[in-house]
Design an enzyme around this catalytic site. Structure first.
Site, short mmCIF file in Angstrom:
data_model
loop_
_atom_site.label_atom_id
_atom_site.label_comp_id
_atom_site.label_asym_id
_atom_site.label_seq_id
_atom_site.Cartn_x
_atom_site.Cartn_y
_atom_site.Cartn_z
N HIS A 65 1.11 2.07 -3.34
CA HIS A 65 0.10 2.92 -3.97
C HIS A 65 0.54 4.37 -4.05
O HIS A 65 0.14 5.09 -4.95
CB HIS A 65 -1.22 2.82 -3.20
N ASP A 116 0.87 -1.18 0.00
CA ASP A 116 0.00 0.00 0.00
C ASP A 116 0.90 1.23 0.00
O ASP A 116 1.98 1.19 -0.57
CB ASP A 116 -0.95 -0.04 1.20
#
Length: 514
Positions: free
Chosen positions: A334, A298
């Site tokens: 991300h 992430d």
């Protein structure tokens, strides 16, 4: 000659910055160095701007000399006593599903922590040590020797749970910025001052061995998933040199901490592991993150400040202020440096400088929505390389998080009343950034009509190449945003001051002539 600077110093380790023009995480070429102490002389080679030294002599003067740099001298703090964890009856190399051994090791390690004197060091020696969560105390050093792996068990039967609040009502456990019971992190500390966690060893959260990654947004047995390393209300903490991997959820979560230094770590998780953010300072002050390599599932670094409750609850909120990120390598993830979406307490004075972000989807990303409230100000990105990003810079005030994220009141472009739930973004400086392999857009800034994004200043941004395989996609997670491919800087309800007007058109990017 330029003199190295001292970033972190403990009784047995140090992190030095070797400032080199144009260098980000790695030096242009490896350099030889010599370290002299009362214990003798050590020679070595480093290819990192932030170089970690270990095996130092406690309470002694040291001299560091590297090719092309002036010498630097420093004195390590004294150590009041070294405690070996192995002397407390640890069970080595047990299987990760051996919960009896994990409980026995947790008990043994707790005794070892208690035995460490103030100003002393608890050392975990080489080997694989499976243990249930361990709580550390202040004014001590926890040293993970090279070859040491402190591993969480794969099962959670009997795993301790951290309550949402303590007896005084202060938030302890949390989830996405709200007080919530959560399983205790494999390594954690509450209210510790003067704590150092260091070494060449590894903290292994066993996220993929159990079922943690199969229920990322759920509650089981009354608790949310644990972090890999959770620091709550701590002061003057140093994290130095170790590797931390495969956390059950967020990897490192400092919550309500002050004066935190993170240097020379390696933070890793599989690219498809859910919500395994690398480092999430939440409601923290004075945080330095230097020379860290991230490769996670992430966001690499996500800066947060709590989330206003559904009925406006805000007693748990506190700002984050003063975060410096330098000479880090962010791979995958991300986002490289992300702010939000839990930012209700406010996030101020954040700088990411001399870093490299490779394949991070986004470089600098701010995300919030109506109902969050809070302010974001004083954000800077300087001298950063973005390689293989989809969108380089984004600020999104219509982020469709939470169950009501697609509701009209969140996504409407009509002005809403300004109230405690209105978020404000004011002050973003972006300078000297190179973008390679751009996919969607160089920038996307989406503000609220009642609270536009203000004072965005962009200077010397160069788009060096485009991703030929990019597929047109909305560059931010909001409704009513058109797909983009190879575009410049698109803005809606945002004030952008850019020294290259061609980038502001929102038209496809034209590469500079060679």
């Amino acid at each position: 000659m330029t003199r190295p600077s001292l970033i972190a110093l403990t009784t047995r380790m140090a992190a030095l910055c070797l400032p080199t023009p144009g260098a980000r995480h790695h030096l242009p070429a490896a350099v030889r160095f010599r370290l002299t102490s009362p214990s003798g002389e050590t020679v070595g080679v480093t290819d990192r701007v932030v170089t970690v030294l270990d095996g130092l002599t406690p309470g002694a003067g040291h001299r560091f000399e590297a090719e092309g740099f002036a010498a630097i001298e420093f004195t390590t703090p004294a150590c009041t006593g070294l405690v070996e964890a192995a002397g407390f009856g640890l069970v080595p190399d047990s299987a990760p599903d051996d919960l009896d051994a994990a409980r026995a090791n947790a008990t043994a390690l707790a005794r070892a922590v208690a035995a460490a004197p103030e100003g002393g060091t608890l050392q975990l020696g080489p080997g694989v040590w499976t243990a249930f969560p361990l709580a550390l105390k202040g004014r001590m050093t926890f040293h993970l020797a090279e070859g040491a792996v402190l591993r969480a068990p794969s099962g959670r039967a009997g795993w301790p749970i951290l309550p949402a609040r303590d007896a005084a009502g202060v938030m302890l456990g949390s989830w996405e910025g709200l007080p919530a019971a959560c399983f205790a992190a494999p390594l954690h500390a509450i209210g510790a001052e003067g704590l150092a966690i260091e070494g060449r060893g590894t903290l292994d959260g066993s996220g993929g061995r159990g079922d943690w990654w199969t229920w990322p947004k759920e509650t089981r047995e009354g608790a949310r998933r644990p972090r890999g390393l959770h620091l709550v209300g701590c002061r003057d903490v140093t994290l130095l040199g170790f590797t931390i991997r495969d956390a059950p959820s967020w990897t490192i979560h400092p919550q309500g901490c002050a004066r935190l230094t993170v240097a020379g770590l390696t933070v890793i998780a599989p690219h498809d592991s859910p919500n395994t953010d690398g480092l999430n300072p939440e409601s923290c002050r004075d945080v330095t993150i230097c020379g860290v390599r991230f490769s996670v599932g992430d966001d690499c670094i996500a800066i947060k400040a709590g989330k206003r409750g559904p009925d406006g609850e805000d007693d748990h909120l506190a700002e984050t202020r003063g975060v410096a990120v330098r000479h880090c390598l962010m791979e995958r993830g991300h986002g490289g440096l992300v702010i939000g979406s839990e930012m209700s307490g406010g996030v101020h004075d954040v700088a990411v400088e001399d870093c490299e972000m490779v394949g991070t989807d986004r470089g600098l990303r701010l995300k919030t929505r109506r109902g969050r409230g809070g302010r974001i100000s004083g954000i800077a990105m300087r001298r950063v390389l973005l390689d293989g990003v989809e969108t380089a810079f984004s600020a999104n005030a219509h982020y469709h998080c939470d169950a009501d994220g697609h509701d009209e009141r969140v996504q409407s472009r009509a002005p809403a009343a300004v109230d405690a739930g209105t978020p404000f973004i004011d002050g973003i400086d972006i300078e000297d950034v190179e973008i390679r392999g751009l996919g969607h857009a160089a920038g996307a800034f989406l503000g609220l009509p009642e609270a536009p994004v203000r004072n965005v200043r962009i200077r010397r941004v160069r788009v060096a190449s485009l991703d030929p395989d990019a597929i047109a996609t909305p560059p931010v997670m909001a409704d009513h945003v058109r797909p983009m491919r190879h575009e410049g800087i698109a803005a809606e309800q945002a004030e952008i001051d850019c020294d290259d007007p061609a980038l502001l058109s929102g038209n496809p990017v034209s590469l500079p002539s060679s």
